[in-house]
Design a protein around this motif. Structure first.
Motif, mmCIF file in Angstrom:
data_model
loop_
_atom_site.group_PDB
_atom_site.id
_atom_site.type_symbol
_atom_site.label_atom_id
_atom_site.label_comp_id
_atom_site.label_asym_id
_atom_site.label_seq_id
_atom_site.Cartn_x
_atom_site.Cartn_y
_atom_site.Cartn_z
ATOM 1 N N LYS A 19 0.832 -1.207 0.000
ATOM 2 C CA LYS A 19 0.000 0.000 0.000
ATOM 3 C C LYS A 19 0.865 1.255 0.000
ATOM 4 C CE LYS A 19 -3.435 2.400 2.768
ATOM 5 N NZ LYS A 19 -4.147 2.426 4.048
ATOM 6 N N ASN A 20 1.959 1.231 0.716
ATOM 7 C CA ASN A 20 2.812 2.404 0.863
ATOM 8 C C ASN A 20 3.946 2.471 -0.150
ATOM 9 O OD1 ASN A 20 1.335 3.271 3.084
ATOM 10 N ND2 ASN A 20 2.571 2.064 4.491
ATOM 11 N N PHE A 21 4.108 1.439 -0.990
ATOM 12 C CA PHE A 21 5.264 1.373 -1.877
ATOM 13 C C PHE A 21 5.357 2.573 -2.813
ATOM 14 C CE2 PHE A 21 7.564 0.090 -5.692
ATOM 15 C CZ PHE A 21 8.745 -0.342 -5.124
ATOM 16 N N ASN A 22 4.286 2.895 -3.509
ATOM 17 C CA ASN A 22 4.336 4.016 -4.454
ATOM 18 C C ASN A 22 4.664 5.329 -3.754
ATOM 19 O OD1 ASN A 22 3.863 2.525 -6.730
ATOM 20 N ND2 ASN A 22 1.663 2.914 -6.764
ATOM 21 N N HIS A 23 4.042 5.557 -2.620
ATOM 22 C CA HIS A 23 4.302 6.789 -1.859
ATOM 23 C C HIS A 23 5.761 6.837 -1.398
ATOM 24 C CE1 HIS A 23 3.551 10.153 0.800
ATOM 25 N NE2 HIS A 23 4.094 9.469 1.789
ATOM 26 N N ASN A 24 6.255 5.725 -0.886
ATOM 27 C CA ASN A 24 7.647 5.670 -0.423
ATOM 28 C C ASN A 24 8.623 5.841 -1.578
ATOM 29 O OD1 ASN A 24 6.681 5.242 2.141
ATOM 30 N ND2 ASN A 24 7.031 3.039 2.113
ATOM 31 N N LEU A 25 8.315 5.228 -2.709
ATOM 32 C CA LEU A 25 9.177 5.360 -3.878
ATOM 33 C C LEU A 25 9.210 6.799 -4.376
ATOM 34 C CD1 LEU A 25 10.971 4.081 -6.030
ATOM 35 C CD2 LEU A 25 8.890 3.525 -7.315
ATOM 36 N N ARG A 26 8.069 7.466 -4.433
ATOM 37 C CA ARG A 26 8.017 8.869 -4.865
ATOM 38 C C ARG A 26 8.830 9.753 -3.921
ATOM 39 N NH1 ARG A 26 7.644 11.334 -8.569
ATOM 40 N NH2 ARG A 26 6.385 13.027 -7.828
ATOM 41 N N ASN A 27 8.669 9.553 -2.620
ATOM 42 C CA ASN A 27 9.414 10.362 -1.649
ATOM 43 C C ASN A 27 10.911 10.112 -1.742
ATOM 44 O OD1 ASN A 27 7.115 11.575 -0.675
ATOM 45 N ND2 ASN A 27 6.912 10.219 1.084
ATOM 46 N N ALA A 28 11.298 8.860 -1.872
ATOM 47 C CA ALA A 28 12.721 8.532 -1.973
ATOM 48 C C ALA A 28 13.296 9.075 -3.273
ATOM 49 C CB ALA A 28 12.913 7.022 -1.882
ATOM 50 N N GLY A 29 12.558 8.951 -4.367
ATOM 51 C CA GLY A 29 13.014 9.492 -5.649
ATOM 52 C C GLY A 29 13.169 10.997 -5.601
ATOM 53 N N ALA A 30 12.228 11.677 -4.966
ATOM 54 C CA ALA A 30 12.314 13.132 -4.827
ATOM 55 C C ALA A 30 13.526 13.529 -3.996
ATOM 56 C CB ALA A 30 11.031 13.680 -4.205
ATOM 57 N N ALA A 31 13.831 12.760 -2.972
ATOM 58 C CA ALA A 31 15.006 13.055 -2.144
ATOM 59 C C ALA A 31 16.294 12.885 -2.945
ATOM 60 C CB ALA A 31 15.021 12.142 -0.912
ATOM 61 N N VAL A 32 16.347 11.862 -3.796
ATOM 62 C CA VAL A 32 17.523 11.659 -4.643
ATOM 63 C C VAL A 32 17.668 12.830 -5.613
ATOM 64 C CG1 VAL A 32 18.524 10.194 -6.455
ATOM 65 C CG2 VAL A 32 17.525 9.151 -4.420
ATOM 66 N N VAL A 33 16.575 13.277 -6.208
ATOM 67 C CA VAL A 33 16.613 14.412 -7.138
ATOM 68 C C VAL A 33 17.046 15.683 -6.406
ATOM 69 C CG1 VAL A 33 15.166 15.917 -8.575
ATOM 70 C CG2 VAL A 33 15.006 13.437 -8.809
ATOM 71 N N ASP A 34 16.513 15.912 -5.215
ATOM 72 C CA ASP A 34 16.915 17.096 -4.435
ATOM 73 C C ASP A 34 18.414 17.079 -4.159
ATOM 74 O OD1 ASP A 34 14.303 17.998 -4.366
ATOM 75 O OD2 ASP A 34 13.932 17.324 -2.305
ATOM 76 N N ARG A 35 18.923 15.937 -3.750
ATOM 77 C CA ARG A 35 20.354 15.818 -3.470
ATOM 78 C C ARG A 35 21.170 16.058 -4.734
ATOM 79 N NH1 ARG A 35 23.549 11.952 -4.469
ATOM 80 N NH2 ARG A 35 25.575 11.791 -3.516
ATOM 81 N N HIS A 36 20.737 15.474 -5.831
ATOM 82 C CA HIS A 36 21.493 15.625 -7.071
ATOM 83 C C HIS A 36 21.436 17.052 -7.617
ATOM 84 C CE1 HIS A 36 23.503 12.043 -8.544
ATOM 85 N NE2 HIS A 36 22.681 11.403 -7.744
ATOM 86 N N SER A 37 20.400 17.783 -7.322
ATOM 87 C CA SER A 37 20.380 19.180 -7.770
ATOM 88 C C SER A 37 21.474 19.976 -7.068
ATOM 89 C CB SER A 37 19.007 19.818 -7.559
ATOM 90 O OG SER A 37 18.729 19.967 -6.192
ATOM 91 N N LEU A 38 21.704 19.696 -5.798
ATOM 92 C CA LEU A 38 22.785 20.368 -5.074
ATOM 93 C C LEU A 38 24.155 19.938 -5.594
ATOM 94 C CD1 LEU A 38 21.375 20.054 -1.435
ATOM 95 C CD2 LEU A 38 21.380 22.090 -2.898
ATOM 96 N N VAL A 39 24.310 18.642 -5.825
ATOM 97 C CA VAL A 39 25.574 18.120 -6.359
ATOM 98 C C VAL A 39 25.832 18.691 -7.752
ATOM 99 C CG1 VAL A 39 26.731 16.009 -7.141
ATOM 100 C CG2 VAL A 39 25.502 16.020 -4.963
ATOM 101 N N THR A 40 24.789 18.773 -8.563
ATOM 102 C CA THR A 40 24.932 19.295 -9.926
ATOM 103 C C THR A 40 25.292 20.767 -9.919
ATOM 104 O OG1 THR A 40 23.401 17.630 -10.771
ATOM 105 C CG2 THR A 40 23.767 19.569 -12.148
ATOM 106 N N THR A 41 24.698 21.548 -9.034
ATOM 107 C CA THR A 41 25.053 22.963 -8.934
ATOM 108 C C THR A 41 26.539 23.122 -8.623
ATOM 109 O OG1 THR A 41 22.836 23.635 -8.263
ATOM 110 C CG2 THR A 41 24.628 25.105 -7.648
ATOM 111 N N THR A 42 27.014 22.345 -7.675
ATOM 112 C CA THR A 42 28.438 22.390 -7.324
ATOM 113 C C THR A 42 29.301 21.964 -8.505
ATOM 114 O OG1 THR A 42 27.914 21.941 -5.016
ATOM 115 C CG2 THR A 42 30.171 21.504 -5.720
ATOM 116 N N TRP A 43 28.891 20.902 -9.189
ATOM 117 C CA TRP A 43 29.649 20.405 -10.342
ATOM 118 C C TRP A 43 29.705 21.452 -11.455
ATOM 119 C CZ3 TRP A 43 29.343 19.488 -15.498
ATOM 120 C CH2 TRP A 43 30.307 18.649 -16.041
ATOM 121 N N LEU A 44 28.576 22.093 -11.739
ATOM 122 C CA LEU A 44 28.534 23.136 -12.777
ATOM 123 C C LEU A 44 29.537 24.244 -12.467
ATOM 124 C CD1 LEU A 44 24.672 23.467 -13.251
ATOM 125 C CD2 LEU A 44 26.281 22.771 -15.033
ATOM 126 N N LYS A 45 29.501 24.724 -11.246
ATOM 127 C CA LYS A 45 30.379 25.839 -10.863
ATOM 128 C C LYS A 45 31.851 25.433 -10.863
ATOM 129 C CE LYS A 45 26.818 28.243 -8.301
ATOM 130 N NZ LYS A 45 26.377 28.853 -7.064
#
Length: 124
Positions: A19-45
């Protein structure tokens, strides 16, 4: 003579996890994207190939996460109006966003695959 095997199975945990799998997957995926946006900003600069004159273009490079109902994405952009010319002028000699899409996109996809592998093999 064959021995009897008894299996006790409580499906409540299975039903709850499904029941919770889709919700947990969406939250975990969003957290990975949030982290990678910070890493990507640093990499770009850090990897922008031009020599700074004012520092405005480098400090204005950013990668911003965006979360929609069915997908997550990262926007990469300049905050200076001449950023497009750094990407396309001089035979793309100074581009940074296009290489970042490939390099950082590959890293993001590896982390997403790792996330899926962990969720599939989760044993709580």
């Amino acid at each position: 003579m064959a021995s009897r095997v008894r299996v006790d199975f409580d499906d409540k945990r299975l039903r709850k996890n499904l029941k919770n799998f889709n919700h947990n997957l969406r939250n975990a995926g969003a957290a990975v994207v949030d982290r990678h946006s910070l890493v990507t900003t640093t990499w770009l600069k850090s990897n922008a190939p031009w020599t700074d004159r004012t520092g405005a273009a480098r400090s204005g490079l950013l990668a911003t996460p965006h979360h929609a109902a069915t997908f997550d994405e990262i926007y990469m952009a300049y905050s200076v109006n001449y950023g497009i010319w750094l990407e396309v002028a001089h035979d793309r000699q100074y581009e940074i966003i296009t290489p970042a899409m490939r390099i950082m996109g590959d890293a993001l996809m590896r982390d997403m695959q790792h996330l899926l592998d962990r969720m599939i093999n989760y044993d709580a």
